[in-house]
Design an enzyme around this catalytic site. Sequence first.
Site, PDB file in Angstrom:
ATOM      1  N   HIS A  66      -2.628  -4.949  -8.666  1.00 10.25           N
ATOM      2  CA  HIS A  66      -1.203  -5.272  -8.888  1.00 10.25           C
ATOM      3  C   HIS A  66      -0.949  -6.784  -8.920  1.00 10.25           C
ATOM      4  O   HIS A  66       0.139  -7.214  -9.289  1.00 10.25           O
ATOM      5  CB  HIS A  66      -0.328  -4.635  -7.810  1.00 10.25           C
ATOM      6  CG  HIS A  66      -0.323  -3.139  -7.855  1.00 10.25           C
ATOM      7  ND1 HIS A  66       0.069  -2.431  -8.973  1.00 10.25           N
ATOM      8  CD2 HIS A  66      -0.694  -2.204  -6.940  1.00 10.25           C
ATOM      9  CE1 HIS A  66      -0.048  -1.134  -8.738  1.00 10.25           C
ATOM     10  NE2 HIS A  66      -0.511  -0.963  -7.504  1.00 10.25           N
TER      11      HIS A  66
ATOM     12  N   ASP B 157      -7.214   3.894 -10.498  1.00 13.82           N
ATOM     13  CA  ASP B 157      -6.275   4.019  -9.380  1.00 13.82           C
ATOM     14  C   ASP B 157      -5.072   4.831  -9.873  1.00 13.82           C
ATOM     15  O   ASP B 157      -4.755   4.839 -11.066  1.00 13.82           O
ATOM     16  CB  ASP B 157      -5.844   2.617  -8.914  1.00 13.82           C
ATOM     17  CG  ASP B 157      -4.970   2.644  -7.674  1.00 13.82           C
ATOM     18  OD1 ASP B 157      -5.523   2.524  -6.573  1.00 13.82           O
ATOM     19  OD2 ASP B 157      -3.719   2.792  -7.812  1.00 13.82           O
TER      20      ASP B 157
ATOM     21  N   HIS C  44      -2.017   4.183  -9.508  1.00 17.32           N
ATOM     22  CA  HIS C  44      -0.949   3.316 -10.000  1.00 17.32           C
ATOM     23  C   HIS C  44      -1.424   2.492 -11.198  1.00 17.32           C
ATOM     24  O   HIS C  44      -2.601   2.154 -11.301  1.00 17.32           O
ATOM     25  CB  HIS C  44      -0.499   2.339  -8.906  1.00 17.32           C
ATOM     26  CG  HIS C  44       0.008   3.004  -7.669  1.00 17.32           C
ATOM     27  ND1 HIS C  44      -0.810   3.298  -6.599  1.00 17.32           N
ATOM     28  CD2 HIS C  44       1.255   3.431  -7.339  1.00 17.32           C
ATOM     29  CE1 HIS C  44      -0.086   3.877  -5.650  1.00 17.32           C
ATOM     30  NE2 HIS C  44       1.166   3.973  -6.078  1.00 17.32           N
TER      31      HIS C  44
ATOM     32  N   ASP D  91      -5.999   7.352  -4.660  1.00 18.39           N
ATOM     33  CA  ASP D  91      -4.623   7.819  -4.453  1.00 18.39           C
ATOM     34  C   ASP D  91      -4.239   8.867  -5.500  1.00 18.39           C
ATOM     35  O   ASP D  91      -3.117   9.392  -5.476  1.00 18.39           O
ATOM     36  CB  ASP D  91      -3.607   6.661  -4.390  1.00 18.39           C
ATOM     37  CG  ASP D  91      -3.960   5.465  -5.234  1.00 18.39           C
ATOM     38  OD1 ASP D  91      -4.891   5.549  -6.059  1.00 18.39           O
ATOM     39  OD2 ASP D  91      -3.289   4.418  -5.084  1.00 18.39           O
TER      40      ASP D  91
HETATM   41  C1  SP5 Z   1      -3.369  -0.713  -4.674  1.00 18.80           C
HETATM   42  C2  SP5 Z   1      -2.292   0.321  -4.553  1.00 18.80           C
HETATM   43  O1  SP5 Z   1      -2.580   1.514  -4.576  1.00 18.80           O
HETATM   44  N1  SP5 Z   1      -1.048  -0.121  -4.365  1.00 18.80           N
HETATM   45  C3  SP5 Z   1       0.026   0.789  -4.256  1.00 18.80           C
HETATM   46  C4  SP5 Z   1       1.327   0.103  -4.033  1.00 18.80           C
HETATM   47  C5  SP5 Z   1       2.421   1.111  -3.851  1.00 18.80           C
HETATM   48  N2  SP5 Z   1       3.605   0.493  -3.373  1.00 18.80           N
HETATM   49  C6  SP5 Z   1       4.689   1.385  -3.185  1.00 18.80           C
HETATM   50  C7  SP5 Z   1       4.494   2.223  -1.956  1.00 18.80           C
HETATM   51  C8  SP5 Z   1       5.589   3.233  -1.879  1.00 18.80           C
HETATM   52  C9  SP5 Z   1       5.351   4.184  -0.772  1.00 18.80           C
HETATM   53  N3  SP5 Z   1       6.165   5.309  -0.992  1.00 18.80           N
HETATM   54  C10 SP5 Z   1       6.225   6.206   0.127  1.00 18.80           C
HETATM   55  C11 SP5 Z   1       6.954   7.426  -0.314  1.00 18.80           C
HETATM   56  C12 SP5 Z   1       7.020   8.414   0.787  1.00 18.80           C
HETATM   57  N4  SP5 Z   1       7.614   9.623   0.325  1.00 18.80           N
HETATM   58 ZN    ZN Z   2      -2.784   2.785  -6.169  1.00 13.52          ZN
END
Ligand code: SP5
Ligand code: ZN
Length: 372
Positions: A171, A207, A209, A296
């Site tokens: 990111h 990943d 994301h 993830d």
């Molecule tokens: C490297 C990587 O996988 N980065 C991911 C960044 C995600 N950032 C947002 C996290 C949002 C967490 N959401 C929690 C929702 C619970 N229902």
């Molecule tokens: Zn991720």
Amino acid sequence: MQVVYTAAHLAHDIVTETFMGVEGPANEVAERAEIIRAALEADGGFRLTGPSDHGEAPITAVHDPGLVRFLEVAWSEHRAQNIPRPFLAADTYPNRAMFEGMSDEAVAALVREPVHVGGRAGFWGLDTAAPLVAGTYEAARRAVDVALTTADLVLGGETAAYGLCRPPGHHAARSMYGGYCFFNNAAIAAEAITRATGERVAILDVDYHHGNGTQQIFWRRGDVRYVSIHADPERQYPYFLGRADEIGEGEGEGENHNIPLRAGATNADYLAATDRAVEALGAVPGSVVVVSLGFDTYGLDPIGDFALTTEVYHEVGRRVAALGRRLVILQEGGYHRPSLGENARAWLRGADGRPFEPLPAAGFGPGGAVTG
Ligand code: SP5
Ligand code: ZN
């Protein structure tokens, strides 16, 4: 397969994060890397080695030196400015609409990094959920060394090598950190590989994301192809990039390939996407592929919504290796701790051309704590 690992990641000691203004337990925690390390050690088919210091030059080859300097002093500034918080998060971001009507020249001349660390974190950061703590800069620097040492192993003749990077990187853009990422380990490795070999390099990002940082860094580049399979940004972070019609510009037109997937994506959906991605990787010359590897995508991941199982990781690793390119495999996300070790073993054994047998007594207690 050789595994590059350093305990230096432990200094990036994250306990809590905020999501939409509310604090909760952190996802990107030190235990993640320790669980993967322990599983690969228990497997017996992996050899651990430490990273070597590669200095700052490979970082500023893809990142703004201003970002490096900010990250270096961010925690001491946070302390010096007496911000009573366990981690640094931004107060205000320079939303582009704040400057609507101002010319690019006016913005360049008049808008600048402020003194207050809550503004500085907004100037350099993407989001409110990427905690920065005392040991973050040191850990992030060593994660870059892990990535570059992994690339060295492959350039030195290994068919594939795995860098257990933490914090992750995809990111982080040229002038921005975010999404638990500070320096873009995969982009730094890809840049170093193309400079060392003169070859084109391809990056496969699996990943969950979209790797907005990697896409941004190579957006106009004809020598680095970026191919990513990820959750559709309509419903998921990083929201503003990752759509299929983002193909690159200029020399880079046609070099950016985004494959967004629906919520609930299955093993079959994922393997179909993998085949498309592998085809895009194989369509350009070059002997090395950098893999941004995230787990993830797993069905039980706390922040993902795909439905993948451990078996599919072995098959994805196998199909990526079947390309016949040498692989620099770098860890990104993956937050379901009980499965991380097995999923990493499955993927890497697939990439290594070995079968995958589950290790039922892998040594994880309730909640994924390492017990052995
Ligand atoms: C490297 C990587 O996988 N980065 C991911 C960044 C995600 N950032 C947002 C996290 C949002 C967490 N959401 C929690 C929702 C619970 N229902
Ligand atoms: Zn991720």
